[in-house]
Design an enzyme around this catalytic site. Sequence first.
Site, PDB file in Angstrom:
ATOM      1  N   GLY A 180     106.429  48.732  16.345  1.00 55.79           N
ATOM      2  CA  GLY A 180     107.785  49.237  16.186  1.00 55.79           C
ATOM      3  C   GLY A 180     108.660  48.878  17.375  1.00 55.79           C
ATOM      4  N   SER A 181     109.527  49.803  17.739  1.00 55.04           N
ATOM      5  CA  SER A 181     110.561  49.509  18.732  1.00 55.04           C
ATOM      6  C   SER A 181     110.045  49.336  20.149  1.00 55.04           C
ATOM      7  CB  SER A 181     111.621  50.609  18.705  1.00 55.04           C
ATOM      8  OG  SER A 181     112.317  50.584  17.473  1.00 55.04           O
ATOM      9  N   THR A 182     108.775  49.668  20.430  1.00 53.06           N
ATOM     10  CA  THR A 182     108.250  49.379  21.764  1.00 53.06           C
ATOM     11  C   THR A 182     108.247  47.877  22.033  1.00 53.06           C
ATOM     12  OG1 THR A 182     105.956  49.378  20.959  1.00 53.06           O
ATOM     13  CG2 THR A 182     106.812  51.460  21.828  1.00 53.06           C
ATOM     14  N   PHE A 183     108.177  47.084  20.953  1.00 55.24           N
ATOM     15  CA  PHE A 183     108.166  45.623  21.109  1.00 55.24           C
ATOM     16  C   PHE A 183     109.525  45.096  21.561  1.00 55.24           C
ATOM     17  CE2 PHE A 183     108.225  41.196  19.533  1.00 55.24           C
ATOM     18  CZ  PHE A 183     107.072  40.725  20.137  1.00 55.24           C
ATOM     19  N   LYS A 184     110.556  45.912  21.450  1.00 54.91           N
ATOM     20  CA  LYS A 184     111.890  45.482  21.890  1.00 54.91           C
ATOM     21  C   LYS A 184     111.910  45.150  23.379  1.00 54.91           C
ATOM     22  CE  LYS A 184     114.202  48.109  18.239  1.00 54.91           C
ATOM     23  NZ  LYS A 184     114.941  49.343  17.877  1.00 54.91           N
TER      24      LYS A 184
END
Length: 483
Positions: free
Chosen positions: A213-217
């Site tokens: 999810g958004s941790t990959f941002k």
Amino acid sequence: MNKTIRRASVFALLLVLALLVRATWVQFYDGKALAEDNDNRRNAIETYSRPLGNIIVAGNSITGSARTKGGDLAYKRTYKNGRLYAAVTGYASQAYAPTQLEGIYADLLNGTDTQLKTVMDTITGERAEPGDVLTTIEPAVQKAAYAALGSNKGAAVALDPKTGRILAVASTPSYDPGQLTDANTAGAAWKRLLADKDKPLTNRALRQPLPPGSTFKLVVAAAALEDGLYKNVDERTDSPDPYTLPGTSKVLTNENRSAPCEDAPIRVALRYSCNNVFARMAVRLGQDKVRAMAEKFGFDDGKQDVPVRADASVYPSHMDDAQTALSGIGQFDVTATPLQMAMVSAAITNDGKLVSPHMVSRITDSGGDTLKDYDDGADTQQVVSSGTAERLRSAMETVVKDGTGTNAQIAGVTVGGKTGTAQHGENNSKTPYAWFTSYGKAAGGKEVAVAVMVEQSDAARSEVSGNGLAAPVARAMMRAALR
């Protein structure tokens, strides 16, 4: 001698020669394979004829050996706080092949490792006294992770960013490895564990990559800053809100519809976790540049040994622009383990340097003499520049101070983090995965990097978020590590 007798003699001689050749072959070529065959009972008898060496945490053994009652196996493996440390130790069983550290160091722990042999052992052929495995695990951090995960299905990892030492590896629900040690009772326990729908035998921290999810941002932001797409985290981006995925009519929205995500700078986009910004950013960079950055952090590494082999975290290939956009928010076919996302935060807090993670500090012989020392910081790679790392830390600290990660705040500690809520199931029909990756820095200079993934909990679907479920676990672990 008549012809018939002569022929019979030659035939008998040939049979004798064939038997000699076969006996020689079995003795010198097949002997080793037969001796090492898993079905050879003598191996188990020899292995468990005396106590095994131990796995050590902070100077104390978390394993042991106990006398058995009857049978031909004199000893069996025992565990202290088995459920707490199962993701570290694995199990050594009289019935099944050993796993985790028990498997990696099986020869050392049972005394057959050639490093243990003395000159006298070599002459007599006797098995050496077993050695021990000293881990990097910190009991307080391990306990904090396990307790904070509680009844949730999930995992957590903590690293020392400067040394690469793994301070905690927790996976829940766990299991008691002691249930599998005795050959007389292991079979029933094995069947129960395999039938359990929550899969307690799975090491979710190291061996279950899921959409991050958004941790990959953070990875996408690092790629953009390193590429020069943006000079700093406060430069406005070209990011329409809502954003239509390229080549489709599908509109990508943000969880917080009122967030200021249109053309938001990286700092604001991380603070509010703006999908439109990072999806558009990934397309502008192109999948090759995003992949290159992901691989610097450790993605797509099929040989990530800590020393237990961790499953590879994956950034996919051969995507179209719409799929590349989704990969920018940690969706499509992007997967990561908690170990991997802890490595991302570790590199960012360590001025862009990623130290190879490891959870064994050294192995010793029975007398405590070191056979191998796993040097802290021996394998270090500069993933991003110190300037990029500093900019990302600034933005991550904003996330925790007044963004989506406020539940990770710790008084007197500088904390930076990133939340993630990864979609799960067709059309996001299943409960999302809640993620949080972070670092903490104490006033005295002590640091820790953490990643937490909650796969399933008792929370209502609408309440599942990285800040609500995963950040409190990370906070507990950071507190324990920075005391």
